[in-house]
Design a protein around this motif. Structure first.
Motif, PDB file in Angstrom:
ATOM      1  N   THR A   1       0.820  -1.219   0.000  1.00 28.69           N
ATOM      2  CA  THR A   1       0.000   0.000   0.000  1.00 28.69           C
ATOM      3  C   THR A   1       0.851   1.265   0.000  1.00 28.69           C
ATOM      4  OG1 THR A   1      -0.155  -0.071   2.408  1.00 28.69           O
ATOM      5  CG2 THR A   1      -1.955  -1.093   1.151  1.00 28.69           C
ATOM      6  N   ASP A   2       2.132   1.145   0.390  1.00 28.06           N
ATOM      7  CA  ASP A   2       2.959   2.349   0.441  1.00 28.06           C
ATOM      8  C   ASP A   2       4.172   2.342  -0.489  1.00 28.06           C
ATOM      9  OD1 ASP A   2       4.208   0.377   1.985  1.00 28.06           O
ATOM     10  OD2 ASP A   2       5.156   1.832   3.306  1.00 28.06           O
ATOM     11  N   ARG A   3       4.462   1.212  -1.161  1.00 30.56           N
ATOM     12  CA  ARG A   3       5.633   1.147  -2.049  1.00 30.56           C
ATOM     13  C   ARG A   3       5.363   0.266  -3.263  1.00 30.56           C
ATOM     14  NH1 ARG A   3      10.396   2.791  -0.930  1.00 30.56           N
ATOM     15  NH2 ARG A   3      11.433   1.271  -2.219  1.00 30.56           N
ATOM     16  N   TRP A   4       6.080   0.580  -4.331  1.00 33.07           N
ATOM     17  CA  TRP A   4       6.106  -0.318  -5.488  1.00 33.07           C
ATOM     18  C   TRP A   4       7.044  -1.465  -5.136  1.00 33.07           C
ATOM     19  CZ3 TRP A   4       2.708   0.436  -9.265  1.00 33.07           C
ATOM     20  CH2 TRP A   4       2.168   1.702  -9.437  1.00 33.07           C
ATOM     21  N   GLY A   5       6.663  -2.677  -5.459  1.00 29.23           N
ATOM     22  CA  GLY A   5       7.479  -3.841  -5.165  1.00 29.23           C
ATOM     23  C   GLY A   5       8.613  -4.009  -6.163  1.00 29.23           C
ATOM     24  N   GLY A   6       9.432  -5.015  -5.924  1.00 30.93           N
ATOM     25  CA  GLY A   6      10.616  -5.251  -6.744  1.00 30.93           C
ATOM     26  C   GLY A   6      10.319  -5.509  -8.212  1.00 30.93           C
ATOM     27  N   VAL A   7       9.267  -6.255  -8.506  1.00 30.57           N
ATOM     28  CA  VAL A   7       8.926  -6.546  -9.900  1.00 30.57           C
ATOM     29  C   VAL A   7       8.522  -5.264 -10.624  1.00 30.57           C
ATOM     30  CG1 VAL A   7       7.339  -7.777 -11.425  1.00 30.57           C
ATOM     31  CG2 VAL A   7       8.301  -8.944  -9.425  1.00 30.57           C
ATOM     32  N   SER A   8       7.668  -4.461  -9.998  1.00 28.70           N
ATOM     33  CA  SER A   8       7.239  -3.198 -10.614  1.00 28.70           C
ATOM     34  C   SER A   8       8.413  -2.254 -10.814  1.00 28.70           C
ATOM     35  CB  SER A   8       6.165  -2.521  -9.763  1.00 28.70           C
ATOM     36  OG  SER A   8       4.990  -3.281  -9.757  1.00 28.70           O
ATOM     37  N   GLN A   9       9.292  -2.171  -9.817  1.00 28.22           N
ATOM     38  CA  GLN A   9      10.465  -1.302  -9.940  1.00 28.22           C
ATOM     39  C   GLN A   9      11.366  -1.768 -11.079  1.00 28.22           C
ATOM     40  OE1 GLN A   9      12.592  -0.735  -6.252  1.00 28.22           O
ATOM     41  NE2 GLN A   9      10.706  -0.319  -5.120  1.00 28.22           N
ATOM     42  N   PHE A  10      11.629  -3.069 -11.127  1.00 27.51           N
ATOM     43  CA  PHE A  10      12.493  -3.605 -12.183  1.00 27.51           C
ATOM     44  C   PHE A  10      11.914  -3.309 -13.564  1.00 27.51           C
ATOM     45  CE2 PHE A  10      13.501  -7.099 -15.121  1.00 27.51           C
ATOM     46  CZ  PHE A  10      14.883  -6.918 -15.203  1.00 27.51           C
ATOM     47  N   LEU A  11      10.626  -3.586 -13.740  1.00 24.02           N
ATOM     48  CA  LEU A  11      10.003  -3.351 -15.049  1.00 24.02           C
ATOM     49  C   LEU A  11       9.978  -1.859 -15.390  1.00 24.02           C
ATOM     50  CD1 LEU A  11       7.107  -5.956 -14.903  1.00 24.02           C
ATOM     51  CD2 LEU A  11       9.142  -6.040 -16.367  1.00 24.02           C
ATOM     52  N   HIS A  12       9.703  -1.014 -14.406  1.00 21.93           N
ATOM     53  CA  HIS A  12       9.677   0.439 -14.627  1.00 21.93           C
ATOM     54  C   HIS A  12      11.023   0.921 -15.161  1.00 21.93           C
ATOM     55  CE1 HIS A  12      10.293   4.653 -13.310  1.00 21.93           C
ATOM     56  NE2 HIS A  12       9.008   4.808 -13.557  1.00 21.93           N
ATOM     57  N   TRP A  13      12.099   0.568 -14.471  1.00 17.55           N
ATOM     58  CA  TRP A  13      13.420   1.083 -14.846  1.00 17.55           C
ATOM     59  C   TRP A  13      13.954   0.415 -16.105  1.00 17.55           C
ATOM     60  CZ3 TRP A  13      14.140   5.608 -13.167  1.00 17.55           C
ATOM     61  CH2 TRP A  13      13.630   6.002 -11.934  1.00 17.55           C
ATOM     62  N   LEU A  14      13.656  -0.855 -16.322  1.00 20.96           N
ATOM     63  CA  LEU A  14      14.074  -1.536 -17.549  1.00 20.96           C
ATOM     64  C   LEU A  14      13.379  -0.921 -18.758  1.00 20.96           C
ATOM     65  CD1 LEU A  14      15.569  -3.776 -19.069  1.00 20.96           C
ATOM     66  CD2 LEU A  14      13.632  -5.298 -18.532  1.00 20.96           C
ATOM     67  N   ILE A  15      12.071  -0.721 -18.667  1.00 23.87           N
ATOM     68  CA  ILE A  15      11.333  -0.112 -19.771  1.00 23.87           C
ATOM     69  C   ILE A  15      11.844   1.300 -20.030  1.00 23.87           C
ATOM     70  CG2 ILE A  15       9.047   0.743 -20.472  1.00 23.87           C
ATOM     71  CD1 ILE A  15       7.890  -1.795 -19.039  1.00 23.87           C
ATOM     72  N   MET A  16      12.090   2.057 -18.963  1.00 18.47           N
ATOM     73  CA  MET A  16      12.609   3.417 -19.116  1.00 18.47           C
ATOM     74  C   MET A  16      13.953   3.407 -19.843  1.00 18.47           C
ATOM     75  SD  MET A  16      14.974   5.920 -17.841  1.00 18.47           S
ATOM     76  CE  MET A  16      15.706   4.830 -16.672  1.00 18.47           C
TER      77      MET A  16
ATOM     78  N   LEU B   1      12.114   3.500  -5.938  1.00 20.61           N
ATOM     79  CA  LEU B   1      13.544   3.171  -5.858  1.00 20.61           C
ATOM     80  C   LEU B   1      13.743   2.044  -4.853  1.00 20.61           C
ATOM     81  CD1 LEU B   1      14.967   6.809  -5.619  1.00 20.61           C
ATOM     82  CD2 LEU B   1      14.876   5.356  -7.659  1.00 20.61           C
ATOM     83  N   PRO B   2      14.749   1.206  -5.089  1.00 18.06           N
ATOM     84  CA  PRO B   2      15.038   0.168  -4.092  1.00 18.06           C
ATOM     85  C   PRO B   2      15.366   0.818  -2.748  1.00 18.06           C
ATOM     86  CG  PRO B   2      16.299  -0.193  -6.100  1.00 18.06           C
ATOM     87  CD  PRO B   2      15.656   1.153  -6.225  1.00 18.06           C
ATOM     88  N   ARG B   3      14.960   0.161  -1.683  1.00 15.50           N
ATOM     89  CA  ARG B   3      15.274   0.688  -0.339  1.00 15.50           C
ATOM     90  C   ARG B   3      16.764   0.567  -0.089  1.00 15.50           C
ATOM     91  NH1 ARG B   3      10.693   0.651   3.702  1.00 15.50           N
ATOM     92  NH2 ARG B   3       8.928  -0.185   2.573  1.00 15.50           N
ATOM     93  N   ARG B   4      17.267   1.550   0.634  1.00 15.14           N
ATOM     94  CA  ARG B   4      18.667   1.457   1.049  1.00 15.14           C
ATOM     95  C   ARG B   4      18.736   0.488   2.211  1.00 15.14           C
ATOM     96  NH1 ARG B   4      20.615   7.710   1.302  1.00 15.14           N
ATOM     97  NH2 ARG B   4      20.481   8.107  -0.925  1.00 15.14           N
ATOM     98  N   ARG B   5      19.778  -0.288   2.199  1.00 15.34           N
ATOM     99  CA  ARG B   5      19.981  -1.213   3.318  1.00 15.34           C
ATOM    100  C   ARG B   5      20.532  -0.427   4.495  1.00 15.34           C
ATOM    101  NH1 ARG B   5      22.401  -6.424   0.243  1.00 15.34           N
ATOM    102  NH2 ARG B   5      20.436  -6.976  -0.731  1.00 15.34           N
ATOM    103  N   LYS B   6      19.981  -0.705   5.647  1.00 14.09           N
ATOM    104  CA  LYS B   6      20.463  -0.040   6.855  1.00 14.09           C
ATOM    105  C   LYS B   6      21.772  -0.692   7.273  1.00 14.09           C
ATOM    106  CE  LYS B   6      15.868   1.168   8.370  1.00 14.09           C
ATOM    107  NZ  LYS B   6      14.821   0.954   9.313  1.00 14.09           N
TER     108      LYS B   6
END
Length: 190
Positions: free
Chosen positions: A7-22, A179-184
């Motif tokens: 509900t608050d973030r795009w998941g890994g699949v959506s992020q990957f497809l977004h940036w690959l298509i871009m 964007l992918p989350r930064r690792r703490k």
């Protein structure tokens, strides 16, 4: 990171497809805009076929992305976003999807109506033609391909500007949730 959207973030699949298509669209734009300046040599036809194959790959990826979005949903608007902004963002996203579908389809139709030699998708298999050779349809598809590209450029500029506006001036998570989350850093790595 979860693969599915929350509900608050795009998941890994959506992020990957977004940036690959871009990235692929950016490459297609650079190549497409330089095609007229290339000499008509065997290299030209190789680059032109690569442009067409990549465009069809984008078409397949955006269909996959739309299917994933229908399955995985999308994040709710960032808390505090006015309703009118959320509606404009939603309309903009769907317009981007429509353009990213229409541009390769118009290119495919242009190629088909041109009566050119069959296109082998990345040299793997022959792409079926959408129409018989037709000069009027070829010209219409070519014009549509170019105009839709420039509409996409304008809409992407607005999309990017809005994301940076939210990030810099609103200081909300509109941009960072794609964007992918930064690792703490762990306490032991300090």
């Amino acid at each position: 990171m979860t693969l599915k959207n929350t509900t608050d973030r795009w998941g890994g699949v959506s992020q990957f497809l977004h940036w690959l298509i871009m990235l692929l669209i950016l490459i297609l734009a650079v190549v497409g805009l330089s095609l007229d300046s290339l000499p008509k040599s065997p290299k030209y036809f190789w680059v032109y076929d690569l442009h067409k194959s990549t465009g069809l790959a984008v078409l397949a990826l955006v269909v996959l992305r739309l299917g994933w979005r229908l399955y995985a949903g999308s994040p709710a608007p960032v808390a505090g976003t006015p309703t009118w902004q959320a509606r404009i963002a939603g309309l903009t996203h769907w317009a981007l999807y429509a353009l990213i579908l229409a541009i390769p389809l118009s290119g495919w139709l242009y190629d088909s109506a041109s009566g050119l030699r069959p296109l082998k998708w990345f040299g793997l298999f022959t792409v079926p033609k959408l129409s018989a050779p037709n000069e009027g349809l070829r010209d219409l598809a070519h014009e549509a391909h170019e105009w839709l590209f420039w509409v996409l450029v304008a809409l992407v500029a607005v999309h990017v500007a809005a994301a940076f506006y939210h990030h810099i001036f609103q200081r909300d998570d509109t941009l960072t949730r794609m964007l992918p989350r930064r690792r703490k850093a762990s306490p032991t790595s300090r």
